[in-house]
Every structure is written in structure tokens, then in C-alpha cells.
Motif scaffolding. Structure first.
Motif, PDB file in Angstrom:
ATOM      1  N   GLU A 135       0.826  -1.209   0.000  1.00 42.55           N
ATOM      2  CA  GLU A 135       0.000   0.000   0.000  1.00 42.55           C
ATOM      3  C   GLU A 135       0.861   1.260   0.000  1.00 42.55           C
ATOM      4  OE1 GLU A 135      -3.770   0.134   2.146  1.00 42.55           O
ATOM      5  OE2 GLU A 135      -3.349  -1.929   2.768  1.00 42.55           O
ATOM      6  N   VAL A 136       1.989   1.224   0.692  1.00 37.28           N
ATOM      7  CA  VAL A 136       2.920   2.356   0.669  1.00 37.28           C
ATOM      8  C   VAL A 136       3.490   2.500  -0.739  1.00 37.28           C
ATOM      9  CG1 VAL A 136       5.102   3.278   1.575  1.00 37.28           C
ATOM     10  CG2 VAL A 136       3.475   2.180   3.131  1.00 37.28           C
ATOM     11  N   ARG A 137       3.881   1.378  -1.337  1.00 38.69           N
ATOM     12  CA  ARG A 137       4.386   1.412  -2.719  1.00 38.69           C
ATOM     13  C   ARG A 137       3.351   2.011  -3.657  1.00 38.69           C
ATOM     14  NH1 ARG A 137       6.317  -3.782  -1.846  1.00 38.69           N
ATOM     15  NH2 ARG A 137       4.670  -4.655  -3.134  1.00 38.69           N
ATOM     16  N   GLN A 138       2.109   1.588  -3.509  1.00 44.87           N
ATOM     17  CA  GLN A 138       1.032   2.067  -4.379  1.00 44.87           C
ATOM     18  C   GLN A 138       0.842   3.577  -4.221  1.00 44.87           C
ATOM     19  OE1 GLN A 138      -2.798   0.305  -3.596  1.00 44.87           O
ATOM     20  NE2 GLN A 138      -3.561   0.837  -5.628  1.00 44.87           N
ATOM     21  N   LEU A 139       0.876   4.075  -2.998  1.00 48.58           N
ATOM     22  CA  LEU A 139       0.727   5.508  -2.754  1.00 48.58           C
ATOM     23  C   LEU A 139       1.821   6.294  -3.464  1.00 48.58           C
ATOM     24  CD1 LEU A 139      -0.451   8.020  -1.223  1.00 48.58           C
ATOM     25  CD2 LEU A 139       1.157   7.447   0.618  1.00 48.58           C
ATOM     26  N   PHE A 140       3.077   5.881  -3.283  1.00 46.53           N
ATOM     27  CA  PHE A 140       4.179   6.628  -3.870  1.00 46.53           C
ATOM     28  C   PHE A 140       4.283   6.407  -5.383  1.00 46.53           C
ATOM     29  CE2 PHE A 140       5.111   7.122   0.565  1.00 46.53           C
ATOM     30  CZ  PHE A 140       5.455   8.464   0.602  1.00 46.53           C
ATOM     31  N   GLU A 141       3.789   5.282  -5.859  1.00 44.05           N
ATOM     32  CA  GLU A 141       3.719   5.073  -7.306  1.00 44.05           C
ATOM     33  C   GLU A 141       2.752   6.082  -7.924  1.00 44.05           C
ATOM     34  OE1 GLU A 141       2.859   1.472 -10.496  1.00 44.05           O
ATOM     35  OE2 GLU A 141       2.262   1.208  -8.412  1.00 44.05           O
ATOM     36  N   LEU A 142       1.594   6.277  -7.282  1.00 42.95           N
ATOM     37  CA  LEU A 142       0.613   7.245  -7.758  1.00 42.95           C
ATOM     38  C   LEU A 142       1.200   8.657  -7.733  1.00 42.95           C
ATOM     39  CD1 LEU A 142      -2.289   8.053  -8.601  1.00 42.95           C
ATOM     40  CD2 LEU A 142      -2.816   8.184  -6.164  1.00 42.95           C
ATOM     41  N   LEU A 143       1.864   9.029  -6.643  1.00 40.62           N
ATOM     42  CA  LEU A 143       2.453  10.360  -6.540  1.00 40.62           C
ATOM     43  C   LEU A 143       3.531  10.563  -7.603  1.00 40.62           C
ATOM     44  CD1 LEU A 143       2.700  10.749  -2.665  1.00 40.62           C
ATOM     45  CD2 LEU A 143       0.983  11.739  -4.194  1.00 40.62           C
ATOM     46  N   SER A 144       4.344   9.553  -7.823  1.00 41.15           N
ATOM     47  CA  SER A 144       5.390   9.649  -8.838  1.00 41.15           C
ATOM     48  C   SER A 144       4.773   9.830 -10.217  1.00 41.15           C
ATOM     49  CB  SER A 144       6.270   8.390  -8.805  1.00 41.15           C
ATOM     50  OG  SER A 144       7.276   8.465  -9.781  1.00 41.15           O
ATOM     51  N   LYS A 145       3.734   9.065 -10.509  1.00 40.11           N
ATOM     52  CA  LYS A 145       3.059   9.171 -11.811  1.00 40.11           C
ATOM     53  C   LYS A 145       2.481  10.566 -12.003  1.00 40.11           C
ATOM     54  CE  LYS A 145      -0.788   7.216 -14.427  1.00 40.11           C
ATOM     55  NZ  LYS A 145      -1.924   6.306 -14.402  1.00 40.11           N
ATOM     56  N   GLN A 146       1.853  11.104 -10.973  1.00 45.97           N
ATOM     57  CA  GLN A 146       1.270  12.439 -11.084  1.00 45.97           C
ATOM     58  C   GLN A 146       2.351  13.511 -11.230  1.00 45.97           C
ATOM     59  OE1 GLN A 146      -1.371  12.398  -7.665  1.00 45.97           O
ATOM     60  NE2 GLN A 146      -3.069  11.712  -8.934  1.00 45.97           N
ATOM     61  N   ASP A 147       3.471  13.345 -10.543  1.00 43.43           N
ATOM     62  CA  ASP A 147       4.582  14.289 -10.703  1.00 43.43           C
ATOM     63  C   ASP A 147       5.112  14.259 -12.136  1.00 43.43           C
ATOM     64  OD1 ASP A 147       4.477  15.111  -8.050  1.00 43.43           O
ATOM     65  OD2 ASP A 147       5.995  13.674  -7.390  1.00 43.43           O
ATOM     66  N   ARG A 148       5.212  13.087 -12.703  1.00 43.10           N
ATOM     67  CA  ARG A 148       5.671  12.982 -14.094  1.00 43.10           C
ATOM     68  C   ARG A 148       4.665  13.643 -15.049  1.00 43.10           C
ATOM     69  NH1 ARG A 148      10.491  11.313 -13.579  1.00 43.10           N
ATOM     70  NH2 ARG A 148      11.002   9.415 -12.470  1.00 43.10           N
ATOM     71  N   GLN A 149       3.378  13.494 -14.760  1.00 43.37           N
ATOM     72  CA  GLN A 149       2.361  14.167 -15.572  1.00 43.37           C
ATOM     73  C   GLN A 149       2.502  15.686 -15.464  1.00 43.37           C
ATOM     74  OE1 GLN A 149      -1.193  12.368 -13.963  1.00 43.37           O
ATOM     75  NE2 GLN A 149      -1.173  10.707 -15.471  1.00 43.37           N
ATOM     76  N   HIS A 150       2.781  16.167 -14.248  1.00 38.80           N
ATOM     77  CA  HIS A 150       3.021  17.604 -14.064  1.00 38.80           C
ATOM     78  C   HIS A 150       4.223  18.037 -14.899  1.00 38.80           C
ATOM     79  CE1 HIS A 150       1.010  17.839  -9.817  1.00 38.80           C
ATOM     80  NE2 HIS A 150       0.138  17.593 -10.772  1.00 38.80           N
ATOM     81  N   ALA A 151       5.289  17.260 -14.837  1.00 43.02           N
ATOM     82  CA  ALA A 151       6.513  17.606 -15.573  1.00 43.02           C
ATOM     83  C   ALA A 151       6.225  17.647 -17.079  1.00 43.02           C
ATOM     84  CB  ALA A 151       7.626  16.609 -15.262  1.00 43.02           C
ATOM     85  N   GLU A 152       5.453  16.679 -17.575  1.00 43.65           N
ATOM     86  CA  GLU A 152       5.103  16.665 -19.002  1.00 43.65           C
ATOM     87  C   GLU A 152       4.302  17.908 -19.392  1.00 43.65           C
ATOM     88  OE1 GLU A 152       3.094  12.979 -19.854  1.00 43.65           O
ATOM     89  OE2 GLU A 152       4.813  11.783 -19.157  1.00 43.65           O
ATOM     90  N   LEU A 153       3.332  18.287 -18.561  1.00 42.83           N
ATOM     91  CA  LEU A 153       2.538  19.477 -18.844  1.00 42.83           C
ATOM     92  C   LEU A 153       3.426  20.725 -18.855  1.00 42.83           C
ATOM     93  CD1 LEU A 153      -0.181  20.959 -19.234  1.00 42.83           C
ATOM     94  CD2 LEU A 153      -0.348  21.039 -16.744  1.00 42.83           C
ATOM     95  N   LEU A 154       4.317  20.830 -17.879  1.00 43.52           N
ATOM     96  CA  LEU A 154       5.218  21.976 -17.811  1.00 43.52           C
ATOM     97  C   LEU A 154       6.143  22.034 -19.025  1.00 43.52           C
ATOM     98  CD1 LEU A 154       5.987  21.714 -14.018  1.00 43.52           C
ATOM     99  CD2 LEU A 154       4.751  23.601 -15.115  1.00 43.52           C
ATOM    100  N   ALA A 155       6.632  20.872 -19.448  1.00 41.14           N
ATOM    101  CA  ALA A 155       7.506  20.824 -20.623  1.00 41.14           C
ATOM    102  C   ALA A 155       6.757  21.289 -21.869  1.00 41.14           C
ATOM    103  CB  ALA A 155       8.056  19.406 -20.819  1.00 41.14           C
ATOM    104  N   LYS A 156       5.503  20.868 -22.025  1.00 42.19           N
ATOM    105  CA  LYS A 156       4.692  21.288 -23.177  1.00 42.19           C
ATOM    106  C   LYS A 156       4.455  22.791 -23.157  1.00 42.19           C
ATOM    107  CE  LYS A 156       2.140  16.988 -23.767  1.00 42.19           C
ATOM    108  NZ  LYS A 156       0.838  16.328 -23.594  1.00 42.19           N
ATOM    109  N   GLN A 157       4.226  23.333 -21.967  1.00 43.71           N
ATOM    110  CA  GLN A 157       3.989  24.770 -21.849  1.00 43.71           C
ATOM    111  C   GLN A 157       5.242  25.589 -22.105  1.00 43.71           C
ATOM    112  OE1 GLN A 157       0.933  26.189 -21.423  1.00 43.71           O
ATOM    113  NE2 GLN A 157       0.195  24.096 -21.622  1.00 43.71           N
ATOM    114  N   ASN A 158       6.376  24.948 -21.928  1.00 45.88           N
ATOM    115  CA  ASN A 158       7.664  25.640 -22.075  1.00 45.88           C
ATOM    116  C   ASN A 158       8.212  25.512 -23.498  1.00 45.88           C
ATOM    117  OD1 ASN A 158       9.709  27.227 -21.034  1.00 45.88           O
ATOM    118  ND2 ASN A 158      10.928  25.496 -20.354  1.00 45.88           N
ATOM    119  N   ALA A 159       7.527  24.729 -24.328  1.00 41.45           N
ATOM    120  CA  ALA A 159       8.012  24.507 -25.713  1.00 41.45           C
ATOM    121  C   ALA A 159       7.792  25.713 -26.589  1.00 41.45           C
ATOM    122  CB  ALA A 159       7.309  23.295 -26.293  1.00 41.45           C
TER     123      ALA A 159
END
Length: 159
Positions: A135-159
Motif C-alpha cells: 500500500e505504501v508502494r502504491q501511494l508513492f507510485e501514484l504520486l510519482s506518476k502524477q509528478d511525471r504528468q506535471h513535468a510533461e505538462l510543464l515541458a509542453k507549456q515551455n516549448a
């Protein structure tokens, strides 16, 4: 997360540190959003990110509450306290810099937060990979995935 094997910190403290890190990220996004009063699109992106970081903090808070009410349900909580503390310190430093610095361009803001999200995603993935509890792994997996989605959005906005 292997640096925490001596388990000097309680599980509650570890979750509080992780929660605090998310709150700092929300504060940083809020500070940056305020720098774009005349650019609604950019301001709204950063406001949305701030809200999502607050949601991350709330997820951790709820998880901590579940853990503390039923600690036998979880195995040993392995979170890299030193890594989390270093990211908290970096976030606090960034908040100070943002308070004192002059203008920040759209591209500078997007690039800065892209780097932060990448660090957070890596830290969450590190904690996820090291945790023995599913369950701890699942929580941090979700947070990591969402952080990567944030990074992708920021990269697109910075293009």
C-alpha cells in the motif's frame, strides 16, 4: 529509501515529512502563480498545480491516519527521511528566492518547476521501490506518476 533502515523516525513522522514536502510544492506553485496576474493561462496552470500538490498532501495525510489507526495492517514503513528532508530544504530555499527575486518569465517558471517535478517524481519512485508494504508502494507510485504528468505538462507549456 534504504538510508532509513535504522528506523529512528516513527512512521507518523515519515508521513508528516512527505506531507510537508507536498505542502511546500503547493506553496511554491502559489507563489509562482501570483507572479502572473495578467497572464490568466499561465496563472491557472500554476494554481491548478498548487491544488494538485495540496491533494497529494491530503492523500498522504489520509494514508497516515489509516496507518496510525491500524499499524499492524502495514509492514515497516521505509521512507528515505534524508532525501525528503533535503527536498524540503531545497523547497524552502526556492520559496525564499522567489520571495526576493525580481521578474520570472513564463519559460523560466515552467523550466524551474519542471526540474522540481522531476526531482519529486524520482524521490517518490525511490520510496516506492524501497518500500516493503504494497500500500505504501502504491501511494508513492501514484504520486510519482502524477509528478511525471506535471513535468510533461510543464515541458509542453515551455516549448
Amino acid at each position: 529509501c534504504s538510508s532509513d533502515l535504522d528506523n529512528k523516525e516513527t512512521a507518523g513522522t515519515k508521513f508528516e515529512l512527505a506531507e510537508h514536502l507536498e505542502e511546500i510544492a503547493a506553496e511554491i506553485y502559489t507563489l509562482i502563480a501570483k507572479r502572473f496576474p495578467d497572464d490568466a493561462k499561465t496563472r491557472q496552470i500554476f494554481e491548478r498545480m498548487a491544488e494538485e500538490e495540496r491533494q497529494h498532501a491530503e492523500r498522504i495525510r489520509m494514508f497516515k491516519t489509516r496507518y496510525l489507526t491500524n499499524p499492524k495492517k502495514f509492514h515497516e514503513v521505509l521512507l528515505d527521511v534524508e532525501l525528503i528532508r533535503s527536498l524540503i530544504a531545497e523547497g524552502e530555499t526556492l520559496k525564499t528566492i522567489l520571495d526576493r527575486s525580481p521578474e520570472l518569465s513564463h519559460n523560466e517558471a515552467m523550466g524551474l518547476m519542471f526540474k522540481i517535478e522531476e526531482k519529486f517524481a524520482t524521490a517518490h519512485a525511490h520510496c516506492m521501490a524501497s518500500s516493503s508494504d504494497p500500500e505504501v508502494r502504491q501511494l508513492f507510485e501514484l504520486l510519482s506518476k502524477q509528478d511525471r504528468q506535471h513535468a510533461e505538462l510543464l515541458a509542453k507549456q515551455n516549448a
